[in-house]
Structures are given as C-alpha cells and as structure tokens.
Design a protein around this motif. Structure first.
Motif, PDB file in Angstrom:
ATOM      1  N   LYS A 199       0.852  -1.179   0.000  1.00 43.08           N
ATOM      2  CA  LYS A 199       0.000   0.000   0.000  1.00 43.08           C
ATOM      3  C   LYS A 199       0.886   1.227   0.000  1.00 43.08           C
ATOM      4  O   LYS A 199       1.807   1.346   0.803  1.00 43.08           O
ATOM      5  CB  LYS A 199      -0.908   0.009   1.234  1.00 43.08           C
ATOM      6  N   PHE A 200       0.617   2.113  -0.924  1.00 41.24           N
ATOM      7  CA  PHE A 200       1.419   3.323  -1.052  1.00 41.24           C
ATOM      8  C   PHE A 200       0.781   4.460  -0.250  1.00 41.24           C
ATOM      9  O   PHE A 200      -0.430   4.484  -0.012  1.00 41.24           O
ATOM     10  CB  PHE A 200       1.570   3.707  -2.513  1.00 41.24           C
ATOM     11  N   ASP A 201       1.634   5.394   0.138  1.00 37.70           N
ATOM     12  CA  ASP A 201       1.157   6.556   0.891  1.00 37.70           C
ATOM     13  C   ASP A 201       0.589   7.634  -0.022  1.00 37.70           C
ATOM     14  O   ASP A 201      -0.278   8.415   0.398  1.00 37.70           O
ATOM     15  CB  ASP A 201       2.304   7.139   1.726  1.00 37.70           C
ATOM     16  N   TRP A 202       1.112   7.672  -1.272  1.00 39.85           N
ATOM     17  CA  TRP A 202       0.697   8.727  -2.197  1.00 39.85           C
ATOM     18  C   TRP A 202       0.540   8.143  -3.599  1.00 39.85           C
ATOM     19  O   TRP A 202       1.292   7.247  -3.992  1.00 39.85           O
ATOM     20  CB  TRP A 202       1.740   9.861  -2.241  1.00 39.85           C
ATOM     21  N   TYR A 203      -0.408   8.714  -4.344  1.00 37.91           N
ATOM     22  CA  TYR A 203      -0.644   8.288  -5.713  1.00 37.91           C
ATOM     23  C   TYR A 203      -0.606   9.506  -6.633  1.00 37.91           C
ATOM     24  O   TYR A 203      -1.185  10.550  -6.325  1.00 37.91           O
ATOM     25  CB  TYR A 203      -1.998   7.585  -5.832  1.00 37.91           C
ATOM     26  N   ILE A 204       0.098   9.329  -7.765  1.00 42.66           N
ATOM     27  CA  ILE A 204       0.218  10.372  -8.793  1.00 42.66           C
ATOM     28  C   ILE A 204      -0.279   9.777 -10.100  1.00 42.66           C
ATOM     29  O   ILE A 204       0.118   8.660 -10.464  1.00 42.66           O
ATOM     30  CB  ILE A 204       1.684  10.841  -8.962  1.00 42.66           C
ATOM     31  N   ARG A 205      -1.098  10.491 -10.829  1.00 40.75           N
ATOM     32  CA  ARG A 205      -1.530  10.047 -12.160  1.00 40.75           C
ATOM     33  C   ARG A 205      -1.860  11.277 -13.008  1.00 40.75           C
ATOM     34  O   ARG A 205      -2.212  12.336 -12.470  1.00 40.75           O
ATOM     35  CB  ARG A 205      -2.719   9.097 -12.075  1.00 40.75           C
ATOM     36  N   PRO A 206      -1.744  11.175 -14.334  1.00 42.01           N
ATOM     37  CA  PRO A 206      -1.921  12.359 -15.186  1.00 42.01           C
ATOM     38  C   PRO A 206      -3.277  13.032 -15.037  1.00 42.01           C
ATOM     39  O   PRO A 206      -3.396  14.247 -15.242  1.00 42.01           O
ATOM     40  CB  PRO A 206      -1.733  11.795 -16.602  1.00 42.01           C
ATOM     41  N   ASP A 207      -4.311  12.283 -14.681  1.00 40.04           N
ATOM     42  CA  ASP A 207      -5.641  12.880 -14.533  1.00 40.04           C
ATOM     43  C   ASP A 207      -5.970  13.205 -13.076  1.00 40.04           C
ATOM     44  O   ASP A 207      -7.127  13.372 -12.707  1.00 40.04           O
ATOM     45  CB  ASP A 207      -6.718  11.969 -15.124  1.00 40.04           C
ATOM     46  N   GLY A 208      -4.929  13.303 -12.240  1.00 39.55           N
ATOM     47  CA  GLY A 208      -5.133  13.688 -10.853  1.00 39.55           C
ATOM     48  C   GLY A 208      -5.310  15.187 -10.704  1.00 39.55           C
ATOM     49  O   GLY A 208      -5.279  15.949 -11.678  1.00 39.55           O
ATOM     50  N   GLY A 209      -5.456  15.631  -9.473  1.00 43.87           N
ATOM     51  CA  GLY A 209      -5.719  17.038  -9.225  1.00 43.87           C
ATOM     52  C   GLY A 209      -4.567  17.747  -8.545  1.00 43.87           C
ATOM     53  O   GLY A 209      -3.487  17.178  -8.322  1.00 43.87           O
ATOM     54  N   LEU A 210      -4.815  19.015  -8.215  1.00 44.24           N
ATOM     55  CA  LEU A 210      -3.825  19.831  -7.521  1.00 44.24           C
ATOM     56  C   LEU A 210      -3.857  19.526  -6.026  1.00 44.24           C
ATOM     57  O   LEU A 210      -4.798  18.910  -5.510  1.00 44.24           O
ATOM     58  CB  LEU A 210      -4.124  21.313  -7.753  1.00 44.24           C
ATOM     59  N   TRP A 211      -2.822  19.996  -5.335  1.00 45.54           N
ATOM     60  CA  TRP A 211      -2.819  19.912  -3.887  1.00 45.54           C
ATOM     61  C   TRP A 211      -3.992  20.751  -3.357  1.00 45.54           C
ATOM     62  O   TRP A 211      -4.150  21.914  -3.701  1.00 45.54           O
ATOM     63  CB  TRP A 211      -1.503  20.426  -3.347  1.00 45.54           C
TER      64      TRP A 211
END
Length: 634
Positions: free
Chosen positions: A91-103
């Motif tokens: 299980k990862f703490d953070w996920y990044i993907r091109p269709d994700g959002g801003l902080w």
C-alpha cells in the motif's frame, strides 16, 4: 574539464612483432554540470530534419529500460547500506496520475482521477510537483512510498499552470529554478520510495518525466539519504545541448561552418521569454547517501544525465544514461568530489554522451573538447570509494568511456563490462586494488570518423589507449583476468603511477592471466601497430609483473624493456583464425586454441582469484584449465 594524462611521448625502443602470422554559470541557471562559461546568449540554430543514424556495427539502444533482470555475475561486494527493492505489492502513501488534481483538490491517498470539482477529494495528485513543490517544503514525509502512474509528466515552468502564481521559484525571470524539491530522506528501516507503475512487471511502461523550460534538474536527490527511485524515464522534450559547439561560434573560427550547419544550442536567454522544452540534468544527487536507482532511463538531457559528486553507498541497477549533451555521469564538483563507500553500477548502459539525442532517438552533433564540449561517459574529480561495474556497457561516448583516473583513495572492480567505440580511452582506472575480469575492451577510438553523427571531436584522444591503469600508491596492485582487449589507438594497456607520485615502485604489481589480447594497426599512425604494455612511470623498471596463460596476437608491438610474448611459460603467441576482432567472439569454438588453456577457476591471483563464472554468468569448469578470454565455451 580536461582530465587526461598527457599524450605518451616517443621515448623507448619499440620492437615490432607482426603476429597475424605476419564552471561559472551564465547569469541564471542551466544544467548542474554547467561548463565554465561567461554569460552567453545562445539562440537555437535551425537544422534540417534528420533520419535515424545508420550504424553498421551497433544500433542505438531502445528507449525503454531493460525488462528481464540479467544473470547474477557473482561479484563480491563490500559491505554497504543501500535500500533493497520491495518484493511484493504494498500500500502506497501517495498516488500520482496524469488525470489527478492539484494539492487541495485531491488528498493524494487514492488511485482515482480527480472528478473535476470539489476540494480534498479522495483522488490522486496530478504531478510530483504537488508533493515536492519547487522551492518549498515537501508535502510528504521521509519514509513515504509514492506510486506514479504511467504517462507523461512535464516538470518545469508552464505558463498559467506551473508559474509564480503557485510557486515563487517558477517565475518567468528564473525558470531554471522550477524543479522539484529534494525527496525527503528515509531511514535504514524505512527508506523513501518513488515507484513507477510497472515496477513489478519489469518496468514495461515507465512514467515519463519530461523536464521543460530550462529546468535545472528533473529528479532532486541533493543530500538525500535512504531513497529508492524505481522505474522511470527521465528526459526533456527538445533536441538541443547547452552551448552546443560554442567553441566554434566565433565567425572568424576556422570551424565556424560546422557551428552554422550543426549547432543545436538550447535557447538560454536571461529574459522572461520561453526557453523551450529542455532541462539541464536528469538526476542531481550531490552528497546523496544510501541511494538505489533502478530501472531508470535517463536520456537526451541538455547537459548531464546524472550529477553526483561526494556520494556514499549508491547503486544504479538495470538503467541507462544515454545521449546527454555534455556528460553521462558527472562525479566532479566543488568544493570536493570525494565519494566514499560503494558506488555500484549493475547491468547499466552509459552511451552516446556528448551527442545531441534527436526526437526520433538517433544522435547528431556529437562533439568533444575541441568544440568546447566534454563527452565522458563517466568522469570524476579527485575521488574515493569502491567503484564496481557489474555487467552493462559503456560505448559511443565522445571522450573517455569510463574515467576514474582520479580515484586516488579507492578501489575499482570491473566485471563483465563491454567498453567499446568511445572516442578517447575506453577505460581509465586508478586505485589501490584494481580488478578487471570477464570484460570486453575494444579501443575502436576512431568510430565517429566520417559518421553522420559527428560534428567535431578528437578521434583517439589521449592516445586512444584501450585501457589505462594507474597505481594510486606504493601498495597498489592490478589484476586483469579473462578479458578480451583490442584497439586501434596508440596501445592496449598503459600503466601510470597515479596523481600523487612521480613513478611506480617495486611494490606495485600487475597480474595478467587468462586474457586474449589482440593488436591492430593504429588508426592515427599509418604503418604502426598498437603496443602491448607500456609506461613512462617506471624509468628504473622496478614494476613487478605476473603474466601467464594469455593469448597474445594480431598486429602488435612490444616496447623495449617491457613485457612481450611469451612472458610466462603458458602464454600463447598466436592469432586465432576464427576470432571476430571487434567482440572477441569465435565463429567455431571447437577449433579455438584457447579452450581449456587458462589457469583454473578459483586459483589465487594477488588479492583475488580466477573467476568461477564467465561474463554471462556461466560457470567455468573447476579442476581443469578454463577457456581464455571472457567467455566459457565448454
């Protein structure tokens, strides 16, 4: 950046034996390995479109990282504290993907797209900048695990998206500062991990991190500790090099025509105008400790692939550092370059550095020091540490392939490496214990001559010696065992006394055992052949040699007062008829005169022993002679 021995003089008597049976930054940033130039404004030069290079003997490597893990070559490693890759899903703490959002739009904790509206949604972030904002405190903690989806991520200043409205370091007046914050350090028990999506599938679809708008670097590991970066492609989006061919920029220069026709200099203007889709350095890791870079494809940067002086316990595994305009791995730095601990390159390719990688994957504008460039595959300043190269290849760099001439306080092990077609020396090493085993070293130092990839460089610079070995102190020893060595430069094996002594001593020893060594006619001097072994650092001829069980042939010459053939009672002075000269491979191993003629595996040689495996990890026979050279045929 000229880090060479001077060209060998003509002193000494040669007996010919034909055996063929016959930096200052400009105002503003750039790459982390910037050349020492005053402020220069360079606009891009228009060049005609090019088709992929025609390379008869070797093709450019694919742009993907290697998929299948190569064989374990059995290299003995000194103790080191380097993170190990996770062996199962987590299980990862953070996920990044091109269709994700801003902080603020997304919490980054779920592998879901941003729905398009709302705040603090359960969705992924859209960029590593959201976790590692340029010039600001990271939004993640040391020891966190970050998962990045496949796809392309542009990292640098982007008008109306990533600019001073969000990050002060992304202002139009200093776009070079718009790069991610340093990955926070983990601990030995809990390293920080940055993983691409297909890290468990052989990295078949690595996320593509594209540096843009003159960003100084892409991945930032400055002084980071206990970090693993796994399964990424790191590049930029433009075919250019910083200050490319600037040595010929003066209209009065005799080679100005080359500049006009071939310069692909990046736009580097110190005004708030677009700089282009380029970035200086792929990975910046000065002062980093306990780092694993695995399945990383670093290519096409405008300056350096990796800048990493003063590192400790670093492994680069199944990776590529290819086609970067100035240098592949830059290990020099100020105020010091001194690395320590283990620096381990495992099944890694370092190639085509000093060339401008085109968007189609071919190479053009290859340049060297005469045109104001550099071109080492790997180079350092005064350094130390245990440098180990296990498998992999170093080829087609526009200066030296591997330059560890200034490793004054360390050791070097090279095992199963292929080094060829670099424009200078293929391998330069220095240290106290130097081991080169099961490797192919081909000093085809004139490879770029008359090639379409060439802009300007010195063919066979630093005499084009295939292998340069420097004994760093009075206790230093070197072992060359089960290698294939050939070349077209001045010579095959050159010996030096290091940077801190004027000459070799009686305590220094060179062991040559089980090698195939083939001379060729020199590329730069018609009618002359490559020398076997030579040094100008032993005027009293007190150096000790342990030479036996070698096959020595081809068009070779022996220097007066230095070892010839036969030297040991089991040396073979002959030229195999079925030997492929460039690779040392045999068309018919059954007729090879070197089968079973070597010293038995496991037998001691100075501080080491005859390898138990060959360059591919195949077991060598015990209890009888092994095959000469890097390959075991039985």
């Amino acid at each position: 950046m000229n880090r060479d021995n001077k060209k060998k003089g003509s002193a000494g008597v040669f007996v010919v034996f034909l055996m063929g049976l016959t930096l200052l930054y400009g105002c503003g940033g750039g790459g982390d390995a910037d050349p020492m130039l005053s402020s220069v404004v360079v606009a891009p030069t228009l060049v005609p479109s090019v088709s992929p290079s025609i390379v008869p003997s070797v093709s450019p490597s694919p742009t993907s990282a290697p998929i299948a893990p190569p064989s374990d070559l059995g290299v003995k490693l000194p103790p080191a504290n380097i993170p190990q890759t996770l062996v199962k899903e987590t299980k990862f703490d953070w996920y990044i993907r091109p269709d994700g959002g801003l902080w603020g739009q997304c919490d980054g904790k779920s592998n879901q797209a941003y729905p398009g509206s709302g705040l603090n949604q359960a969705c992924a972030l859209g960029s590593l900048f959201e976790l590692l904002p340029p010039g600001e405190t990271p939004n993640m903690q040391g020891g966190d695990k970050v998962w990045v989806a496949s796809g392309e991520y542009r990292l640098g200043r982007i008008v109306n998206q990533v600019d001073s409205h969000r990050f002060s370091d992304c202002d139009a007046n200093w776009p070079w500062n718009c790069f991610m914050a340093v990955l926070p350090s983990g601990t030995q028990d809990k390293p920080t991990r940055l993983y691409g999506e297909s890290w468990r599938q052989g990295c078949t679809a690595p996320p593509k991190l594209v540096g843009v708008e003159r960003a100084k670097r892409v991945i930032n590991l400055a002084a980071a500790e206990f970090v693993e970066v796994n399964c990424f492609e790191i590049t930029d989006g433009q075919a250019c090099g910083e200050f490319h061919l600037h040595g010929f920029a003066d209209p009065n220069h005799s080679n100005h025509g080359i500049y006009q026709q071939q310069a692909q200099a990046c736009t580097r203007v110190n005004d708030p105008v677009p700089q282009g889709d380029w970035a200086g350095t792929g990975v910046y890791g000065a002062d980093a400790k306990h780092i694993l870079l695995k399945n990383i494809n670093i290519h096409g940067l405008a300056n350096a692939g990796v800048v990493a002086p003063r590192v400790t316990d670093v492994r680069i595994e199944q990776s590529r550092i290819v086609g970067n305009a100035w240098v592949g791995w830059e290990g020099d730095g100020k105020p010091s370059a001194k690395s320590s601990g283990l620096v381990h390159f495992k099944h890694t390719e370092i190639a085509w550095n000093g060339c401008i990688e085109q968007l189609d994957g071919s190479y053009r504008g290859c340049w060297g020091q005469t045109a104001g460039g550099y071109g080492d595959g790997l180079g350092t300043g005064d350094t130390g540490g245990n440098w180990i190269f296990e498998g992999g290849s170093i080829h087609h760099n526009t200066s030296d392939g591997l330059d560890l001439l200034y490793n004054n306080d360390g050791n070097v092990t090279i095992y199963g490496l292929q080094a060829y077609a670099n424009a200078g020396n293929q391998i330069k090493v220095a240290g106290e214990q130097l081991l080169i085993a099961n490797s192919v070293i081909n000093g085809q130092c004139n490879w770029f001559e008359n090639r379409p990839e060439l802009a300007d460089l010195t063919h066979c610079r630093a005499s084009g010696v295939s292998l340069s070995v420097s004994f760093a102190n009075d206790n230093a020893q070197a072992v060359l065992v089960n290698n294939y060595i050939t070349g077209l430069g001045d010579g095959l094996i050159s010996l030096g006394s290091g940077q801190r002594r004027s000459q070799l001593t009686a305590e220094n020893r060179l062991a040559l055992v089980n090698n195939i060594i083939m001379g060729q006619p020199q590329a730069s001097t018609l009618g002359d052949n490559t020398f076997y072994i030579y040094t100008e650092s032993d005027p009293a001829q007190v150096m000790n040699y342990d030479i036996d069980y070698n096959l020595v042939g081809g068009d070779i010459k022996f220097s007066g007062g230095f070892p010839g053939c036969p030297y040991g009672g089991n040396d073979i002075c002959n030229t195999p008829t079925n030997l492929e000269l460039q690779t040392g491979q045999l068309s018919d191993p059954n007729t090879f005169i070197g089968v079973d003629q070597g010293l038995t595996s496991g037998m001691p040689i100075l501080f080491t022993e005859v390898p138990n495996t060959d360059m591919a990890g195949k077991a060598r026979q015990r209890g009888q002679g092994v095959d000469l050279g890097p390959r075991e045929y039985q």
